[in-house]
Design a protein around this motif. Structure first.
Motif, short mmCIF file in Angstrom:
data_model
loop_
_atom_site.label_atom_id
_atom_site.label_comp_id
_atom_site.label_asym_id
_atom_site.label_seq_id
_atom_site.Cartn_x
_atom_site.Cartn_y
_atom_site.Cartn_z
N ILE A 6 0.84 -1.19 0.02
CA ILE A 6 -0.02 -0.18 0.03
C ILE A 6 0.91 1.42 -0.13
O ILE A 6 0.74 2.21 -0.78
N ILE A 7 1.98 1.41 0.99
CA ILE A 7 2.75 2.28 0.72
C ILE A 7 3.55 2.71 -0.43
O ILE A 7 3.51 3.50 -1.11
N GLY A 8 3.97 1.31 -1.21
CA GLY A 8 4.64 1.50 -2.63
C GLY A 8 3.55 2.34 -3.42
O GLY A 8 3.77 3.01 -4.47
N GLY A 9 1.94 1.56 -3.51
CA GLY A 9 1.16 2.05 -4.26
C GLY A 9 1.08 3.74 -4.32
O GLY A 9 0.80 4.28 -5.05
N SER A 51 4.86 6.07 -19.57
CA SER A 51 5.57 5.94 -18.33
C SER A 51 4.43 5.87 -17.34
O SER A 51 4.39 5.01 -16.49
N LEU A 52 3.25 6.39 -17.77
CA LEU A 52 1.76 6.16 -16.91
C LEU A 52 1.44 4.89 -16.84
O LEU A 52 1.21 4.24 -16.14
N VAL A 53 1.49 4.24 -18.39
CA VAL A 53 1.03 3.01 -18.35
C VAL A 53 1.90 1.94 -17.59
O VAL A 53 1.34 1.13 -16.61
N ILE A 54 3.16 2.34 -17.57
CA ILE A 54 4.11 1.36 -16.94
C ILE A 54 3.91 1.41 -15.41
O ILE A 54 3.85 0.53 -14.47
N GLN A 55 3.70 2.86 -14.91
CA GLN A 55 3.42 2.88 -13.47
C GLN A 55 2.28 2.26 -13.08
O GLN A 55 2.22 1.67 -11.98
N LEU A 56 1.04 2.20 -13.84
CA LEU A 56 -0.19 1.73 -13.44
C LEU A 56 -0.05 0.20 -13.42
O LEU A 56 -0.50 -0.32 -12.35
N ALA A 57 0.80 -0.49 -14.41
CA ALA A 57 1.11 -1.79 -14.41
C ALA A 57 1.92 -2.12 -12.97
O ALA A 57 1.36 -3.11 -12.30
N CYS A 82 7.66 -8.46 -10.55
CA CYS A 82 8.24 -7.63 -9.76
C CYS A 82 9.77 -7.17 -9.22
O CYS A 82 10.10 -6.18 -8.92
N TYR A 83 10.48 -8.32 -9.61
CA TYR A 83 11.99 -8.23 -9.35
C TYR A 83 12.30 -7.07 -10.44
O TYR A 83 13.06 -6.08 -10.56
N LEU A 84 11.77 -7.42 -11.77
CA LEU A 84 12.07 -6.32 -12.99
C LEU A 84 11.64 -4.74 -12.38
O LEU A 84 12.62 -4.00 -12.59
N PHE A 85 10.55 -4.84 -11.88
CA PHE A 85 10.33 -3.31 -11.52
C PHE A 85 11.16 -2.73 -10.36
O PHE A 85 11.33 -1.82 -10.08
N ALA A 86 11.52 -3.78 -9.53
CA ALA A 86 12.38 -3.31 -8.23
C ALA A 86 13.74 -3.14 -8.99
O ALA A 86 14.31 -1.89 -8.55
N GLY A 87 14.36 -3.56 -9.85
CA GLY A 87 15.46 -3.11 -10.61
C GLY A 87 15.41 -2.02 -11.27
O GLY A 87 16.16 -0.86 -11.30
N ALA A 116 11.24 1.51 -4.83
CA ALA A 116 12.10 0.55 -5.02
C ALA A 116 12.24 -0.21 -3.69
O ALA A 116 12.23 -1.70 -3.98
N VAL A 117 12.42 0.29 -2.59
CA VAL A 117 12.50 -0.30 -1.46
C VAL A 117 11.29 -1.34 -1.26
O VAL A 117 11.26 -2.56 -0.97
N CYS A 118 10.13 -0.68 -1.45
CA CYS A 118 8.71 -1.58 -1.25
C CYS A 118 8.87 -2.92 -2.31
O CYS A 118 8.34 -3.90 -2.07
#
Length: 126
Positions: A6-9, A51-57, A82-87, A116-118
């Motif tokens: 939730i914090i990440g979102g 970028s908005l589409v990526i962020q919503l995904a 999830c790992y891909l987004f973390a990177g 990133a931390v989330c």
């Protein structure tokens, strides 16, 4: 872990709002793209739409990982994304830290760090 998701979102909300404003032509360009434009030129606004589409995904993925939203794909596939987004968001921290724009460094770097931390916590913790 649901609180972390939730914090990440929620950390995305100021960024999503900013990008919508940039797409609409508001003068907040100093917070993005190294502050190169005060108003992002029309031909460059597609970057923020993508970028908005990526962020919503990314928001969907982080919420799926903890069961707030149902999985669309298998858990292992979602975890890999999830790992891909973390990177990706880890690299985003570096880009924001190195930005020529002071506003981008001050505002976007902490948001990218939280996101990133989330993502790392959720990817590793599941």
């Amino acid at each position: 872990m649901k609180v972390v998701a939730i914090i990440g979102g929620l950390a995305f909300m100021p960024i999503v709002t900013l990008y919508i404003f940039l797409v609409l032509g508001f003068p907040y360009g100093e917070f993005a793209m190294g502050g190169k434009y005060k108003v992002v030129p029309r031909e460059k606004r597609i970057i923020f739409v993508v970028s908005l589409v990526i962020q919503l995904a990314a928001i969907v993925i982080i919420l799926q990982m903890v069961g707030i939203l149902p999985l669309i794909f298998s858990f292992p596939a979602t975890q890999r994304v999830c790992y891909l987004f973390a990177g990706y968001f880890t690299l985003n921290i570096l880009a924001n830290v190195l930005s020529k724009s002071k506003k981008e460094r001050i505002v976007m770097t902490p948001l990218s760090l939280v996101i990133a931390v989330c993502f790392w916590l959720i990817a590793i913790g599941n």
